[in-house]
Design a protein around this motif. Sequence first.
Motif: not given
Length: 124
Positions: A22-25, A52-54, A58-69
């Motif tokens: 949701s891009c909730n900071l 952390g900048v509002k 929303e401009k896709s400056q985000k990163l999801h890292i999944s460390v699994g099996n």
Amino acid sequence: MVFLYPPSQDSVIQVTGQNYNSCNLKDPILYMNNGNSLFNITREGNFYFTSGVKGHCEKSQKLHISVGNGTFVEDDPADAPSADAPSYPTVFGAIPVQASSSPLLEIPIFISAAAGLLLSLLLI
């Protein structure tokens, strides 16, 4: 993982999966703002980061890292479970001298992720 960015212009926050989607900071798990932020991933799980900048998330400056099996599966962040947040405390500190015995923490993945975030931060 190292996040490099101009500290006078940006910051990096670790958030829950729900806040990532949701891009909730508000109420970040971790706030980093020194321009040379180190985050050690020492366990399996999903890790969510955004600027952390509002407006940057929303401009896709985000990163999801999944460390699994050991199997990398690229997923749509919208499909991520809302309650899938890293457990406390967040491990943050010096880089270990001895490499992990786990093949899950391969350097090329982290370099690519950090480089992608850095590039997106510089393009704004």
